[in-house]
Design a protein around this motif. Structure first.
Motif, PDB file in Angstrom:
ATOM      1  N   GLU A   6      35.591  86.964  62.070  1.00 16.66           N
ATOM      2  CA  GLU A   6      34.362  87.383  61.380  1.00 16.66           C
ATOM      3  C   GLU A   6      34.068  86.453  60.194  1.00 16.66           C
ATOM      4  N   LYS A   7      35.077  86.128  59.421  1.00 14.17           N
ATOM      5  CA  LYS A   7      34.889  85.266  58.257  1.00 14.17           C
ATOM      6  C   LYS A   7      34.577  83.824  58.666  1.00 14.17           C
ATOM      7  N   GLU A   8      35.132  83.381  59.789  1.00 11.09           N
ATOM      8  CA  GLU A   8      34.811  82.036  60.281  1.00 11.09           C
ATOM      9  C   GLU A   8      33.329  81.943  60.647  1.00 11.09           C
ATOM     10  N   THR A   9      32.804  83.008  61.281  1.00  6.25           N
ATOM     11  CA  THR A   9      31.373  83.057  61.629  1.00  6.25           C
ATOM     12  C   THR A   9      30.526  83.055  60.350  1.00  6.25           C
ATOM     13  N   PHE A  10      30.959  83.846  59.353  1.00  8.08           N
ATOM     14  CA  PHE A  10      30.256  83.917  58.071  1.00  8.08           C
ATOM     15  C   PHE A  10      30.182  82.527  57.414  1.00  8.08           C
ATOM     16  N   ILE A  11      31.296  81.799  57.439  1.00  6.38           N
ATOM     17  CA  ILE A  11      31.351  80.459  56.816  1.00  6.38           C
ATOM     18  C   ILE A  11      30.425  79.490  57.550  1.00  6.38           C
ATOM     19  N   GLN A  12      30.387  79.569  58.881  1.00  2.00           N
ATOM     20  CA  GLN A  12      29.542  78.674  59.679  1.00  2.00           C
ATOM     21  C   GLN A  12      28.061  78.890  59.381  1.00  2.00           C
ATOM     22  N   ASN A  13      27.704  80.133  59.036  1.00  2.00           N
ATOM     23  CA  ASN A  13      26.293  80.467  58.787  1.00  2.00           C
ATOM     24  C   ASN A  13      25.849  80.185  57.344  1.00  2.00           C
ATOM     25  N   GLN A  14      26.769  79.751  56.470  1.00  2.00           N
ATOM     26  CA  GLN A  14      26.433  79.494  55.064  1.00  2.00           C
ATOM     27  C   GLN A  14      26.021  78.041  54.868  1.00  2.00           C
ATOM     28  N   PRO A  15      25.024  77.807  53.977  1.00  2.55           N
ATOM     29  CA  PRO A  15      24.699  76.417  53.617  1.00  2.55           C
ATOM     30  C   PRO A  15      25.894  75.794  52.894  1.00  2.55           C
TER      31      PRO A  15
ATOM     32  N   ALA B 242      41.078  89.030  51.758  1.00  5.80           N
ATOM     33  CA  ALA B 242      42.209  88.907  52.696  1.00  5.80           C
ATOM     34  C   ALA B 242      43.420  89.682  52.193  1.00  5.80           C
ATOM     35  N   GLN B 243      43.725  89.539  50.925  1.00  7.84           N
ATOM     36  CA  GLN B 243      44.887  90.237  50.369  1.00  7.84           C
ATOM     37  C   GLN B 243      44.717  91.750  50.432  1.00  7.84           C
ATOM     38  N   GLU B 244      43.508  92.222  50.171  1.00  7.86           N
ATOM     39  CA  GLU B 244      43.245  93.665  50.252  1.00  7.86           C
ATOM     40  C   GLU B 244      43.391  94.167  51.693  1.00  7.86           C
ATOM     41  N   LYS B 245      42.833  93.391  52.635  1.00 11.00           N
ATOM     42  CA  LYS B 245      42.925  93.763  54.053  1.00 11.00           C
ATOM     43  C   LYS B 245      44.384  93.792  54.511  1.00 11.00           C
ATOM     44  N   LEU B 246      45.147  92.771  54.119  1.00  9.55           N
ATOM     45  CA  LEU B 246      46.569  92.697  54.497  1.00  9.55           C
ATOM     46  C   LEU B 246      47.358  93.849  53.878  1.00  9.55           C
ATOM     47  N   ARG B 247      47.042  94.166  52.626  1.00 12.29           N
ATOM     48  CA  ARG B 247      47.738  95.287  51.956  1.00 12.29           C
ATOM     49  C   ARG B 247      47.488  96.603  52.693  1.00 12.29           C
ATOM     50  N   GLN B 248      46.230  96.830  53.075  1.00 14.48           N
ATOM     51  CA  GLN B 248      45.877  98.068  53.788  1.00 14.48           C
ATOM     52  C   GLN B 248      46.613  98.166  55.132  1.00 14.48           C
TER      53      GLN B 248
ATOM     54  N   PHE C 184      44.741  82.625  55.437  1.00 21.63           N
ATOM     55  CA  PHE C 184      44.330  81.655  54.417  1.00 21.63           C
ATOM     56  C   PHE C 184      44.056  80.295  55.057  1.00 21.63           C
ATOM     57  N   SER C 185      44.969  79.845  55.913  1.00 21.57           N
ATOM     58  CA  SER C 185      44.811  78.519  56.520  1.00 21.57           C
ATOM     59  C   SER C 185      43.571  78.470  57.415  1.00 21.57           C
ATOM     60  N   LYS C 186      43.240  79.593  58.117  1.00 16.33           N
ATOM     61  CA  LYS C 186      42.109  79.604  59.050  1.00 16.33           C
ATOM     62  C   LYS C 186      40.776  79.501  58.317  1.00 16.33           C
ATOM     63  N   TRP C 187      40.557  80.336  57.229  1.00 21.54           N
ATOM     64  CA  TRP C 187      39.243  80.240  56.571  1.00 21.54           C
ATOM     65  C   TRP C 187      39.111  78.975  55.724  1.00 21.54           C
TER      66      TRP C 187
ATOM     67  N   ILE D 213      35.789  72.255  57.700  1.00 27.03           N
ATOM     68  CA  ILE D 213      35.019  71.772  58.857  1.00 27.03           C
ATOM     69  C   ILE D 213      33.526  71.828  58.546  1.00 27.03           C
ATOM     70  N   LYS D 214      33.086  72.946  57.910  1.00 25.87           N
ATOM     71  CA  LYS D 214      31.661  73.104  57.591  1.00 25.87           C
ATOM     72  C   LYS D 214      31.194  72.004  56.638  1.00 25.87           C
ATOM     73  N   LYS D 215      31.963  71.747  55.593  1.00 24.45           N
ATOM     74  CA  LYS D 215      31.597  70.697  54.632  1.00 24.45           C
ATOM     75  C   LYS D 215      31.616  69.318  55.288  1.00 24.45           C
ATOM     76  N   GLY D 216      32.600  69.075  56.114  1.00 26.79           N
ATOM     77  CA  GLY D 216      32.689  67.790  56.816  1.00 26.79           C
ATOM     78  C   GLY D 216      31.526  67.599  57.769  1.00 26.79           C
ATOM     79  N   GLN D 217      31.121  68.692  58.436  1.00 23.75           N
ATOM     80  CA  GLN D 217      30.000  68.638  59.383  1.00 23.75           C
ATOM     81  C   GLN D 217      28.704  68.280  58.636  1.00 23.75           C
ATOM     82  N   HIS D 218      28.555  68.862  57.430  1.00 23.69           N
ATOM     83  CA  HIS D 218      27.354  68.584  56.622  1.00 23.69           C
ATOM     84  C   HIS D 218      27.297  67.092  56.251  1.00 23.69           C
ATOM     85  N   LYS D 219      28.418  66.524  55.850  1.00 27.78           N
ATOM     86  CA  LYS D 219      28.476  65.107  55.486  1.00 27.78           C
ATOM     87  C   LYS D 219      28.125  64.236  56.686  1.00 27.78           C
ATOM     88  N   THR D 220      28.679  64.590  57.829  1.00 24.37           N
ATOM     89  CA  THR D 220      28.433  63.808  59.056  1.00 24.37           C
ATOM     90  C   THR D 220      26.959  63.861  59.422  1.00 24.37           C
ATOM     91  N   ASP D 221      26.361  65.060  59.343  1.00 25.73           N
ATOM     92  CA  ASP D 221      24.934  65.206  59.667  1.00 25.73           C
ATOM     93  C   ASP D 221      24.083  64.336  58.751  1.00 25.73           C
TER      94      ASP D 221
END
Length: 727
Positions: free
Chosen positions: A580-589, A605-611, A657-660, A666-674
């Protein structure tokens, strides 16, 4: 002639009772001992014996040469632990490490994140290095003398040599142990409790046993090391020095000396050594080696070795405490006129160390040690005598459950061991009738455990204890009185003990006669195949041996299944959240993906993991409060599952942590490439426009080939520039 006076004569009158007379005797002897002490050792009395014309065994020539050999070895031994460390160097830590690596190769418990094949390769290299380290050592002077004694002396002198060795080693061991026990008592009196100091003393006391088995074990280790070198191609077959050793050990077995089959110090079998010794034995018997295997198994200090010694006239070591370590096997020849009836040429008797030894109780793997030993020796046996103190079978019940469970896990088929329950120190003549209820209750419990084990192992049919081991409630229970009348050393031997042991022996032989037609006799090669197969199965087994009994194993297994469900739920939730967070990041400028976003995501993430971690811990707590059967048996494992839940949380925290962070990168790199591609797109468009303008100005004087060439050069130039863009 003796110049006696009235003071030298003690007279018991009619009015003097025995108790008074004993006191008079005691005081008279005490007075003599104080007035003129004449203390001499038994050895020193030999001179007086010669003067009186009494024959002294040590004067016999056959006895003198072996005595010289034995003294040459024992004279070097002052401190047993030091001697073993310096002169029996292939045992100790090296042998212990070898045993651990062998088992780890089968169980792979410490693999961690290392790839399987790489980890196996590391273990095999370590095993090879340990064998190479052993092979570098040379035979010590003591071992050379020992080999000479058992190899070159005539049979009678060899017997004397081994007896002298035994006497000498026992004497040295007693002296060393006495000093250490005195030290232990002094430390207990004079110092505060220092666990480190007492642990060191315990270690020294444990290492202070020295017997013939240690010398034979050292030879076995030399032999194993060379076999390993030859197998790995690091030594030519022609360079081997110890090829004659298995033949010597086989000769000793034929002459009635026991051979160690399981090393008690490290709970391991020198498989190559045992195999080659027994193969040599088979060859020396001309292939006539049909054997029946009889084993005694029981809790420490219940009189197992004494029982075998009485039954077969053997000389296994006996004493209070842990006198036998591991398992020893001894060959008994069956009389020729009896071989046909019994269907065998020899009886192979296996004496085992006592289970539940106090010195092993505090170790984490004490259950494992006992359960592995019991499974192995029962699996090898045709008849197993399960020895118990009094009517109480609790000590053996737990071990038997694990043995049955292990056989089910290893899918042991074919030979079914006959079990005889022997209750020692029970003098009541009506014990058999009085304990019927207890026997029935024991069988019910064993049946229940067998069903639980079969259920765990997904066996389709309902099983009872008698499906795994041959046991008859009425016929296979024996009640034997105590060996002594009163307290040793002055207590007389109880004749009832020998009579009851004789009855047991008689029944066993009748039983063997009756089933000799149905039973396929085993010879030594078949017995060796059983040893290899069972030992391999025991080494590969990791789960069941570490439990006290089947009920504990079943309860633990049920909790493990539940925990696996909770763990999968935790992983699934975090996986969905990360997606879900990966999709959110892809949709952000890209300009919105600043440090604040990272901090917010980390917090979420820490709150979700704690729960989710709390959910698992709550599930665990509720499970232990649910009242499910036998939960009290696995209370000590509760903390292990708590730690597993916390480890899982840490693992998933690192993963999320490593995934988001990767998604943001990737998103920032994609913007530079574009942006870069847009820049070069504009460049290409400008060049194409310039080329078209040139064509218009020159009224298209360029032919098609020239135009194509210009486009090709322009495209090559652009591609070259594009290749420099860092993607």
């Amino acid at each position: 002639m003796l110049k006696l006076n009235k003071s030298h004569v003690l007279w018991k009158g009619g009015t003097t009772n025995k108790a008074q007379f004993v006191k008079v005797l005691q005081s008279a002897i005490a007075a003599i001992m104080k007035s003129s002490p004449k203390r001499v050792s038994i050895e020193a009395m030999a001179e007086t014996a010669r003067q009186l014309g009494i024959q002294v065994d040590e004067d016999n020539k056959e006895c003198q040469t072996p005595n010289t050999y034995a003294k040459e070895i024992t004279a070097q031994i002052k401190d047993v632990a030091k001697y073993k460390r310096e002169k029996l160097r292939l045992q100790g830590e090296t042998w212990r490490n070898l045993a651990e690596v062998e088992k780890e190769l089968c169980r792979m418990r410490k693999q961690g994140d290392t790839p399987l094949e790489k980890y196996k390769s590391q273990l095999k290299k370590k095993l090879m290095d340990l064998h190479a380290q052993q092979n570098k050592h040379d035979l010590t002077d003591g071992l050379i003398t020992f080999i000479t004694g058992i190899r070159l002396l005539p049979p009678m002198e060899k017997h004397y040599f081994l007896k002298w060795m035994k006497f000498g080693l026992d004497h040295i061991t007693r002296e060393n142990l006495s000093k250490l026990w005195d030290q232990y008592k002094e430390k207990c009196k004079n110092s505060k409790d220092d666990p480190k100091m007492f642990a060191e003393l315990d270690k020294l006391i444990s290492a202070s046993s020295l017997g013939l088995q240690h010398f034979m074990c050292e030879l076995g280790q030399f032999y194993e090391a060379q076999c390993s070198m030859v197998k790995e191609g690091k030594m030519a077959e022609s360079q081997r020095q110890f090829t004659h050793l298995p033949g010597i050990a086989a000769d000793l077995m034929l002459e009635g000396f026991p051979m160690e089959i399981i090393d008690g110090d490290v709970s391991n079998i020198s498989l190559q050594w045992v195999t080659d010794v027994l193969s040599q034995l088979h060859a020396k018997l001309g292939g006539r080696s049909k054997i029946l295997v009889l084993t005694v198994l029981g809790v420490q200090s219940t009189g197992k070795s004494t029982l075998l010694n009485t039954m077969f006239g053997l000389q296994f070591a006996v004493s209070s405490g842990r006198c036998t370590r591991g398992a020893f096997t001894l060959l008994i020849k069956v009389a020729e006129n009896f071989q046909q009836e019994l269907g065998c040429d020899f009886i192979l008797v296996i004496d085992t160390e006592g289970l539940k030894a106090p010195e092993l109780a505090k170790l984490e793997d004490s259950y494992q040690h006992d359960n592995e030993l019991a499974t192995l020796v029962i699996g090898l046996s045709d008849i197993t005598i399960l020895n118990m103190a009094m009517e109480n079978a609790t000590g053996m019940k737990d071990v038997l459950q694990i043995v049955v469970h292990a056989f089910l896990r290893m899918e042991k088929i074919g030979k079914k061991t006959n079990s005889q329950f022997v209750h020692q120190n029970v003098s009541d003549v009506s014990a058999h009738e009085q304990n019927m209820r207890d026997r029935k209750h024991l069988l019910e419990q064993l049946n229940e455990m067998t069903k639980a084990a079969a259920n765990m192992e997904k066996k389709c049919k309902e099983m009872n204890f008698s499906d795994i081991m041959d046991y008859d409630l009425e016929k296979h229970n024996w009640y034997i009185p105590a060996l002594w009348h009163g307290v040793p050393p002055v207590a007389p031997v109880n004749l009832g003990y020998s009579q009851k042991v004789y009855e047991l022996k008689k029944y066993l032989f009748e039983f063997l006669k009756d089933c000799s037609q149905e039973r396929t006799p085993n010879d030594i090669p078949l017995f060796l195949a059983w040893v290899r197969s069972l030992w391999n199965a025991v080494k590969h087994e990791n789960f069941i041996f570490s439990f006290r009994n089947s009920l504990v194993a079943e309860a633990y297994n049920q909790l493990s299944v539940k925990y696996a469900e909770w763990e999968w739920g935790f992983r699934k939730e975090i996986h969905f959240w990360v997606s879900e967070k990966e999709t959110f990041i892809q949709n952000q400028p890209p300009d919105k993906l600043d440090t604040n976003v990272s901090i917010r995501l980390k917090s979420e993430a820490q709150e979700k993991l704690r729960q989710e971690a709390e959910k698992i811990l709550n599930h665990l707590q509720q499970y232990f409060e649910s009242g499910t059967a036998n939960l009290h048996l696995i209370e000590k494992y509760k903390e292990d599952f708590r730690r597993s839940a916390n480890s899982l949380r840490n693992e998933l925290e690192s993963y999320s942590f490593s995934k988001w962070q990767e998604a943001i990168h990737i998103k920032k790199g994609q913007h530079k490439t574009d942006a870069m591609l847009s820049k070069y797109k504009r460049k290409i468009e400008e060049k194409v426009d310039g080329l078209l303008n040139h064509c218009r100005k020159s009224n298209c004087k360029l032919n098609n080939d020239e135009l194509e060439k210009k486009f090709e050069n322009m495209w090559t130039e652009t591609l070259s520039e594009l290749s420099l863009i860092p993607l």
